[in-house]
Design a protein around this motif. Structure first.
Motif, short mmCIF file in Angstrom:
data_model
loop_
_atom_site.label_atom_id
_atom_site.label_comp_id
_atom_site.label_asym_id
_atom_site.label_seq_id
_atom_site.Cartn_x
_atom_site.Cartn_y
_atom_site.Cartn_z
N ARG A 140 -4.57 -0.99 -4.27
CA ARG A 140 -4.19 0.15 -3.43
C ARG A 140 -3.20 -0.24 -2.34
O ARG A 140 -3.28 0.21 -1.20
CB ARG A 140 -5.42 0.80 -2.79
N ASN A 141 -2.22 -1.09 -2.69
CA ASN A 141 -1.17 -1.47 -1.75
C ASN A 141 0.17 -0.91 -2.20
O ASN A 141 0.41 -0.76 -3.40
CB ASN A 141 -1.03 -3.00 -1.67
N GLY A 159 -1.24 -1.62 3.28
CA GLY A 159 -2.54 -1.16 2.80
C GLY A 159 -3.31 -0.42 3.88
O GLY A 159 -2.74 0.00 4.90
N TYR A 160 -4.61 -0.29 3.66
CA TYR A 160 -5.46 0.55 4.51
C TYR A 160 -6.74 -0.18 4.85
O TYR A 160 -7.35 -0.82 4.01
CB TYR A 160 -5.78 1.87 3.78
N SER A 161 -7.12 -0.06 6.10
CA SER A 161 -8.33 -0.75 6.56
C SER A 161 -9.60 -0.03 6.16
O SER A 161 -10.68 -0.62 6.14
CB SER A 161 -8.28 -0.92 8.09
N SER A 162 -9.51 1.27 5.84
CA SER A 162 -10.68 2.03 5.42
C SER A 162 -10.22 3.26 4.65
O SER A 162 -9.06 3.67 4.75
CB SER A 162 -11.53 2.44 6.63
N VAL A 165 -8.32 6.18 6.56
CA VAL A 165 -6.93 6.09 7.02
C VAL A 165 -6.05 6.94 6.10
O VAL A 165 -6.13 6.82 4.88
CB VAL A 165 -6.45 4.62 7.01
N ARG A 167 -3.26 8.25 3.69
CA ARG A 167 -2.44 7.49 2.74
C ARG A 167 -0.98 7.41 3.18
O ARG A 167 -0.25 6.53 2.76
CB ARG A 167 -2.48 8.13 1.35
N SER A 169 -0.09 6.74 6.22
CA SER A 169 0.01 5.87 7.39
C SER A 169 -0.73 4.56 7.17
O SER A 169 -1.79 4.33 7.77
CB SER A 169 -0.54 6.57 8.64
N PRO A 170 -0.24 3.68 6.32
CA PRO A 170 -0.94 2.41 6.10
C PRO A 170 -1.03 1.62 7.40
O PRO A 170 -0.06 1.55 8.16
CB PRO A 170 -0.07 1.69 5.06
N ASP A 171 -2.20 1.05 7.66
CA ASP A 171 -2.40 0.33 8.92
C ASP A 171 -2.60 -1.17 8.72
O ASP A 171 -2.83 -1.89 9.68
CB ASP A 171 -3.58 0.93 9.69
N SER A 196 -4.45 -4.49 11.59
CA SER A 196 -5.18 -4.84 10.37
C SER A 196 -6.52 -5.44 10.69
O SER A 196 -6.76 -5.94 11.77
CB SER A 196 -4.35 -5.82 9.54
#
Length: 197
Positions: A140-141, A159-162, A165, A167, A169-171, A196
């Protein structure tokens, strides 16, 4: 009675037929020698680059065309999109590979990327082959800034921390590097974003 010396025989005179036969035999020998030489490999064979007379490097084989490969993505009927490519000799064999960033062309949202290493097909004109997967779509990156330099593949992974978040706005931002070592690609990841986890 005095001894008489035999008169010398007239010198042999060459006739045009003799010269024609000699020329044909010489031409046949030169042609046969040319056929016995090893054939120089062209771009389609993927052979190692050779040195031309004068020390100049011979043309290198072309890198595989990412658009001609088939990718193992399940896009639920949507087309597959190649969004970025980078080329270089990754395993040191003198033949360039292509790294392709591929995702489903969903039309909206941010579908995840997969990164594949392609090499030339086994037969001339055959489609490129996938020889390694550097990044699975299941991770999912999204990938951008894809490059190949000095045998190292580099990409920025978003990617995403949870799951909460958005989709859009990857954090989680990481710098990923892959290097061919010990018969396989080894990955190095470096966090490059303060948000991150």
């Amino acid at each position: 009675m005095p001894h008489r010396t035999a008169a010398p025989e007239p010198a042999h005179r060459s006739r045009p037929v003799h010269w024609l036969a000699t020329a044909c035999a010489l031409a046949a020998a030169v042609a046969a020698a040319g056929l016995l030489q090893p054939a120089a490999a062209g771009p389609a064979t993927g052979a190692e680059a050779r040195t031309a007379p004068g020390g100049a490097a011979a043309p290198q084989a072309a890198a595989p065309d990412a658009a001609a490969a088939a990718y193992p993505l399940d896009c639920k009927g949507a087309p597959v999109a190649v969004t970025a490519t980078a080329q270089g000799d990754l395993d040191g064999d003198g033949r360039p590979e292509t790294v392709a960033a591929v995702r489903c062309d969903a039309g909206s949202g941010t579908p995840p990327h997969a990164l594949y290493v392609l090499t030339a097909g086994r037969e001339p004109g055959a489609a490129p082959r996938i020889v390694a997967t550097l990044l699975e779509a299941a991770a999912r990156n999204s990938a951008d800034d894809l490059t190949v330099r000095d045998g190292v593949v580099t990409a920025r992974l978003l990617g995403y921390s949870s799951p909460e978040v958005p989709r859009s706005s990857p954090d989680v931002h990481r710098l990923a590097k892959w290097r061919w070592t010990g018969g396989k690609f080894r990955q190095e990841l470096t966090n490059i974003s303060t948000g991150s986890v």
